[in-house]
Design an enzyme around this catalytic site. Structure first.
Site, PDB file in Angstrom:
ATOM      1  CE  LYS A 105      13.714  -3.290  21.405  1.00  0.00           C
ATOM      2  NZ  LYS A 105      13.171  -2.006  21.103  1.00  0.00           N
TER       3      LYS A 105
ATOM      4  CG  ASN B 112       1.512   1.138  28.089  1.00  0.00           C
ATOM      5  OD1 ASN B 112       2.509   1.101  28.823  1.00  0.00           O
ATOM      6  ND2 ASN B 112       0.878   2.265  27.814  1.00  0.00           N
ATOM      7  NE  ARG B 113       5.538  -6.354  26.421  1.00  0.00           N
ATOM      8  CZ  ARG B 113       6.634  -5.561  26.368  1.00  0.00           C
ATOM      9  NH1 ARG B 113       6.612  -4.423  25.698  1.00  0.00           N
ATOM     10  NH2 ARG B 113       7.739  -5.924  26.969  1.00  0.00           N
ATOM     11  CG  LEU B 114      -2.305  -1.692  24.815  1.00  0.00           C
ATOM     12  CD1 LEU B 114      -3.144  -0.502  25.249  1.00  0.00           C
ATOM     13  CD2 LEU B 114      -3.144  -2.974  24.923  1.00  0.00           C
TER      14      LEU B 114
END
Ligand code: FMN
Length: 215
Positions: free
Chosen positions: A10, A192-194
């Protein structure tokens, strides 16, 4: 056989959490996020939170309880004072509360110290509960082993007879806890998981240190 879940992916991008938009105190941000979760049509049980305790055996345990109030005095929930969580808290009052509101891609983690609320507070809150929940609090020796479902229903019947045509008083083993926060961590999902992570740590009266954590 191991079921692979690696196609679950996700990406998050609904919002952002930036220092310029938030206070140096954690409660205003918690209040805003809680109210946004309350208002969101896809957030069910907005006040359901995970309560983690760690007792004498050293194993942490999580379970869901309902947040019943929050504010400058702390965060409260109600339970059975003979339950596993209560025994854990008696050994070690350091607890962790966490909220996950997926519809908002938000998580909040609060570490704090739990203390029993006053008997008066517990009586007042117990009186506000529906009669069925009041009877249930008497009928269930929470966290103890039951022989069968029938045993529980039998206990309920006995309690119903005992309080027939009477107000149900609060059981002595039932009441509230108030958690005084020591830290709040706010997590907002980003691309982007940031992700954004802001932590507030209590220093002393009315003073909190605020930092950004790497995701
Ligand atoms: C949505 C939800 C809300 C719950 N609310 C409470 C609550 O407010 N108080 C409570 O004692 N247990 C509540 N429970 C049950 C607890 O998760 C748990 O089963 C119970 O408190 C016994 O935990 P323990 O044996 O670790 O002490 C709730 C469970 C769910 C799923």
């Amino acid at each position: 056989m191991q079921k692979s879940l690696d196609t679950y992916r996700k990406s998050y991008g609904k919002s952002e959490l930036l220092e310029e938009n938030i206070s140096f105190f954690p409660l205003p941000l918690f209040t805003t996020w809680f109210e946004e979760a309350e208002a969101h049509p896809d957030v069910g049980e907005v006040n359901a939170m995970t309560l983690a305790t760690c007792g004498i055996e050293g194993f942490p345990k999580n379970r869901i309880v309902l947040l019943k109030s929050f504010g400058v005095n702390g965060f409260s929930f109600y339970t059975n004072y003979d339950s596993e969580k209560a025994n854990d808290i008696a050994e070690n009052p350091r607890v962790c509360l966490s909220f996950f509101w997926p519809a908002l891609e938000r998580q909040v983690i609060i570490k704090g110290i739990a203390m029993k609320t006053s008997e008066e507070d517990s009586i007042t809150y117990f009186a506000s509960r529906p009669r069925g929940s009041q009877l249930g609090a008497w009928a269930s020796n929470q966290s103890t082993i039951l022989g069968s479902r029938e045993e529980l229903e039998h206990q309920l019947k006995e309690i119903e007879e005992r309080f027939q045509n009477k107000e149900v008083e609060k059981p002595p083993h039932w009441g509230g806890y108030l958690v005084t926060p020591r830290s709040f961590e706010f997590w907002q999902g980003r691309e982007n998981r940031l992700h954004d992570r802001i932590i507030y740590e209590f220093l002393e009266k009315d003073t909190w240190e605020r930092n950004r954590l790497a995701p």
